[in-house]
Design a protein around this motif. Structure first.
Motif, mmCIF file in Angstrom:
data_model
loop_
_atom_site.group_PDB
_atom_site.id
_atom_site.type_symbol
_atom_site.label_atom_id
_atom_site.label_comp_id
_atom_site.label_asym_id
_atom_site.label_seq_id
_atom_site.Cartn_x
_atom_site.Cartn_y
_atom_site.Cartn_z
ATOM 1 N N MET A 243 0.854 -1.204 0.000
ATOM 2 C CA MET A 243 0.000 0.000 0.000
ATOM 3 C C MET A 243 0.885 1.248 0.000
ATOM 4 O O MET A 243 1.038 1.915 1.026
ATOM 5 N N PRO A 244 1.513 1.579 -1.132
ATOM 6 C CA PRO A 244 2.522 2.649 -1.132
ATOM 7 C C PRO A 244 1.979 4.013 -0.715
ATOM 8 O O PRO A 244 2.643 4.736 0.042
ATOM 9 N N ASP A 245 0.794 4.376 -1.170
ATOM 10 C CA ASP A 245 0.240 5.689 -0.797
ATOM 11 C C ASP A 245 0.015 5.777 0.707
ATOM 12 O O ASP A 245 0.381 6.746 1.364
ATOM 13 N N ARG A 246 -0.634 4.728 1.222
ATOM 14 C CA ARG A 246 -0.958 4.711 2.656
ATOM 15 C C ARG A 246 0.320 4.742 3.473
ATOM 16 O O ARG A 246 0.432 5.467 4.464
ATOM 17 N N GLY A 247 1.302 3.962 3.044
ATOM 18 C CA GLY A 247 2.561 3.878 3.780
ATOM 19 C C GLY A 247 3.285 5.223 3.810
ATOM 20 O O GLY A 247 3.788 5.650 4.854
ATOM 21 N N ALA A 248 3.316 5.926 2.685
ATOM 22 C CA ALA A 248 4.027 7.216 2.623
ATOM 23 C C ALA A 248 3.363 8.233 3.556
ATOM 24 O O ALA A 248 4.043 8.989 4.265
ATOM 25 N N PHE A 249 2.040 8.242 3.566
ATOM 26 C CA PHE A 249 1.301 9.186 4.416
ATOM 27 C C PHE A 249 1.555 8.864 5.895
ATOM 28 O O PHE A 249 1.823 9.747 6.704
ATOM 29 N N TYR A 250 1.513 7.568 6.209
ATOM 30 C CA TYR A 250 1.737 7.124 7.594
ATOM 31 C C TYR A 250 3.154 7.479 8.053
ATOM 32 O O TYR A 250 3.360 7.979 9.163
ATOM 33 N N ARG A 251 4.124 7.240 7.186
ATOM 34 C CA ARG A 251 5.518 7.521 7.557
ATOM 35 C C ARG A 251 5.736 9.014 7.804
ATOM 36 O O ARG A 251 6.398 9.402 8.773
ATOM 37 N N ALA A 252 5.167 9.858 6.929
ATOM 38 C CA ALA A 252 5.353 11.316 7.084
ATOM 39 C C ALA A 252 4.774 11.791 8.420
ATOM 40 O O ALA A 252 5.416 12.556 9.152
ATOM 41 N N HIS A 253 3.586 11.305 8.763
ATOM 42 C CA HIS A 253 2.977 11.719 10.031
ATOM 43 C C HIS A 253 3.729 11.137 11.219
ATOM 44 O O HIS A 253 3.889 11.802 12.252
ATOM 45 N N SER A 254 4.182 9.901 11.077
ATOM 46 C CA SER A 254 4.870 9.252 12.197
ATOM 47 C C SER A 254 6.198 9.943 12.489
ATOM 48 O O SER A 254 6.583 10.096 13.660
ATOM 49 N N ASP A 268 13.513 9.190 24.582
ATOM 50 C CA ASP A 268 14.856 9.790 24.573
ATOM 51 C C ASP A 268 15.432 9.763 23.156
ATOM 52 O O ASP A 268 14.812 9.225 22.224
ATOM 53 N N ALA A 269 16.624 10.331 23.009
ATOM 54 C CA ALA A 269 17.223 10.473 21.678
ATOM 55 C C ALA A 269 17.456 9.110 21.022
ATOM 56 O O ALA A 269 17.296 8.956 19.804
ATOM 57 N N GLU A 270 17.818 8.120 21.858
ATOM 58 C CA GLU A 270 18.085 6.782 21.304
ATOM 59 C C GLU A 270 16.792 6.164 20.742
ATOM 60 O O GLU A 270 16.775 5.614 19.631
ATOM 61 N N ALA A 271 15.711 6.290 21.497
ATOM 62 C CA ALA A 271 14.427 5.745 21.022
ATOM 63 C C ALA A 271 13.972 6.481 19.758
ATOM 64 O O ALA A 271 13.443 5.869 18.815
ATOM 65 N N ALA A 272 14.212 7.805 19.738
ATOM 66 C CA ALA A 272 13.819 8.589 18.559
ATOM 67 C C ALA A 272 14.608 8.129 17.337
ATOM 68 O O ALA A 272 14.037 7.968 16.237
ATOM 69 N N ALA A 273 15.921 7.898 17.523
ATOM 70 C CA ALA A 273 16.753 7.463 16.391
ATOM 71 C C ALA A 273 16.288 6.093 15.889
ATOM 72 O O ALA A 273 16.223 5.853 14.673
ATOM 73 N N HIS A 274 15.941 5.208 16.813
ATOM 74 C CA HIS A 274 15.479 3.866 16.437
ATOM 75 C C HIS A 274 14.171 3.970 15.630
ATOM 76 O O HIS A 274 14.017 3.331 14.575
ATOM 77 N N LEU A 275 13.249 4.799 16.116
ATOM 78 C CA LEU A 275 11.960 4.961 15.415
ATOM 79 C C LEU A 275 12.170 5.585 14.036
ATOM 80 O O LEU A 275 11.563 5.155 13.047
ATOM 81 N N ARG A 276 13.055 6.597 13.965
ATOM 82 C CA ARG A 276 13.304 7.255 12.667
ATOM 83 C C ARG A 276 13.902 6.258 11.666
ATOM 84 O O ARG A 276 13.534 6.258 10.483
ATOM 85 N N ALA A 277 14.826 5.405 12.160
ATOM 86 C CA ALA A 277 15.432 4.410 11.259
ATOM 87 C C ALA A 277 14.368 3.454 10.734
ATOM 88 O O ALA A 277 14.344 3.105 9.544
ATOM 89 N N LEU A 278 13.472 3.045 11.635
ATOM 90 C CA LEU A 278 12.377 2.140 11.250
ATOM 91 C C LEU A 278 11.485 2.787 10.185
ATOM 92 O O LEU A 278 11.089 2.158 9.199
ATOM 93 N N LEU A 279 11.219 4.067 10.384
ATOM 94 C CA LEU A 279 10.267 4.766 9.515
ATOM 95 C C LEU A 279 10.882 5.192 8.179
ATOM 96 O O LEU A 279 10.153 5.537 7.246
ATOM 97 N N THR A 280 12.205 5.192 8.107
ATOM 98 C CA THR A 280 12.860 5.625 6.861
ATOM 99 C C THR A 280 13.595 4.479 6.170
ATOM 100 O O THR A 280 14.253 4.704 5.158
ATOM 101 N N ARG A 281 13.482 3.269 6.715
ATOM 102 C CA ARG A 281 14.183 2.144 6.067
ATOM 103 C C ARG A 281 13.501 1.869 4.720
ATOM 104 O O ARG A 281 12.316 2.224 4.540
ATOM 105 N N PRO A 282 14.242 1.244 3.791
ATOM 106 C CA PRO A 282 13.648 0.979 2.471
ATOM 107 C C PRO A 282 12.260 0.366 2.632
ATOM 108 O O PRO A 282 12.051 -0.572 3.394
ATOM 109 N N SER A 283 11.315 0.943 1.916
ATOM 110 C CA SER A 283 9.907 0.630 2.123
ATOM 111 C C SER A 283 9.529 -0.729 1.558
ATOM 112 O O SER A 283 9.981 -1.108 0.482
ATOM 113 N N ARG A 284 8.681 -1.451 2.302
ATOM 114 C CA ARG A 284 8.075 -2.677 1.761
ATOM 115 C C ARG A 284 6.680 -2.358 1.220
ATOM 116 O O ARG A 284 5.956 -3.244 0.785
#
Ligand SMILES: NC(=O)c1ccc[n+]([C@@H]2O[C@H](COP(=O)([O-])OP(=O)(O)OC[C@H]3O[C@@H](n4cnc5c(N)ncnc54)[C@H](OP(=O)(O)O)[C@@H]3O)[C@@H](O)[C@H]2O)c1
Length: 287
Positions: A243-254, A268-284
């Motif tokens: 669902m590429p459209d849905r995923g892009a919208f979800y990632r931008a808001h997240s 904390d900064a570590e949790a934020a970095a982990h979440l950002r990596a998850l949200l910006t990893r190559p999309s499935r």
């Protein structure tokens, strides 16, 4: 008493003129491109007459130019203005310089943008709303008095910022419709109806707005990101595979949610970095 006029008798003008008349203002004259609407509006107001746009300008001390944004500059330029009178437009996005033809003739010019949606279905109440005003004294004082009489809140805006201000304001109005349409898309995945979705989501959305009003934006943000719950976020992303459209919208808001959670000290900064990596990893999403 200051004679008020309207050129353009559409959705905004109809509600504003009624509210001003009830607040004790003299809405003396109205004009419109198609005459029927001006006649109807004049008939609904005490002592008000429909006439040509030039006659409104000649008869009134303060003219509301309530035509579509693209018509503000050409209509202003097509009319003859006089020194000392005032003209305001009600567009959020259009600079006050669109009224320069009137300013050149010595009229005071300004912006008067109610932060409200006027649908044309019944009258939109103005009391309690904020109106963004761009004007210099003495017009500013006239508009401040008017807002006090209407029970509206004043917001000042400097010149040059109107398009940006108006783009941002969309998030408080039309983009809420976009968010609701997005949720409806999720519900369609299991044949959930839009009516059921709205019945379920609107109470939560209203409670969320109340919470923001009481406790501020960042500190009260709910949801898995505010709890640093990367497992739920990963599950959301997996569920959006294909669902590429849905995923892009979800990632931008997240990603914006991560910024807020970090700003509020919820993660904390570590949790934020982990979440950002998850949200910006190559999309499935596109699989
Ligand atoms: N609606 C909102 O929610 C809202 C909210 C905030 C600000 N505003 C601003 O308020 C202004 C008016 O918007 P609106 O929604 O009230 O528009 P609207 O409902 O489309 O009304 C515009 C009116 O202007 C008339 N008109 C168009 N061209 C004209 C011309 N050349 N000369 C004289 N009259 C002319 C139209 O006449 P016809 O009847 O012949 O079409 C119509 O009655 C815009 O600047 C808009 O950005 C609107």
């Amino acid at each position: 008493m200051t004679a008020l006029g309207f050129v353009g008798t559409g959705r905004l003008a109809q509600s504003l003129a009624q509210a001003l008349s009830r607040a004790g203002y003299d809405v003396a004259a109205v004009a419109n491109r198609s005459a029927g609407s001006a006649e109807r509006m004049a008939a609904s107001l005490p002592e008000c007459r429909a006439m040509s746009a030039q006659a409104v300008v000649d008869a009134c001390d303060l003219v509301f130019l309530t035509v579509p944004d693209s018509a503000i500059a050409p209509v202003t330029a097509s009319l003859t203005w006089r020194r000392g009178q005032a003209v305001v437009h009600c567009s959020g996005a259009t600079e006050v310089s669109a009224l320069d033809a009137a300013a050149g003739a010595g009229a005071m010019t300004g912006g008067f943008h109610p932060l409200l949606g006027f649908s044309g279905i019944g009258e939109t109440p103005l009391a309690g709303a904020t109106v963004t005003v761009e004007a210099d004294p003495p017009l500013l004082g006239m508009l401040e008095d008017m807002l006090a009489a209407l029970g509206c809140r004043l917001n000042r805006l400097p010149p040059g910022k109107r398009a940006l201000y108006h783009a941002g304001a969309g998030y408080g109005a039309g983009f809420i419709h976009v968010l609701m349409a997005e949720i409806a898309g999720y519900w369609r995945e299991w044949d959930g109806s839009e009516a059921d979705m709205l019945a379920a989501m609107l109470p939560m959305a209203r409670a969320t707005l109340d919470t923001i009003e009481r406790g501020g934006i960042a500190a009260t943000m709910p949801g898995p990101i505010s709890r640093g719950d990367a497992g739920s976020v990963a599950a959301h992303l997996d569920a959006m595979a294909g669902m590429p459209d849905r995923g892009a919208f979800y990632r931008a808001h997240s990603l914006r949610s991560v910024d807020l959670a970090l700003a509020a000290g919820r993660i904390d900064a570590e949790a934020a970095a982990h979440l950002r990596a998850l949200l910006t990893r190559p999309s499935r999403d596109a699989e």
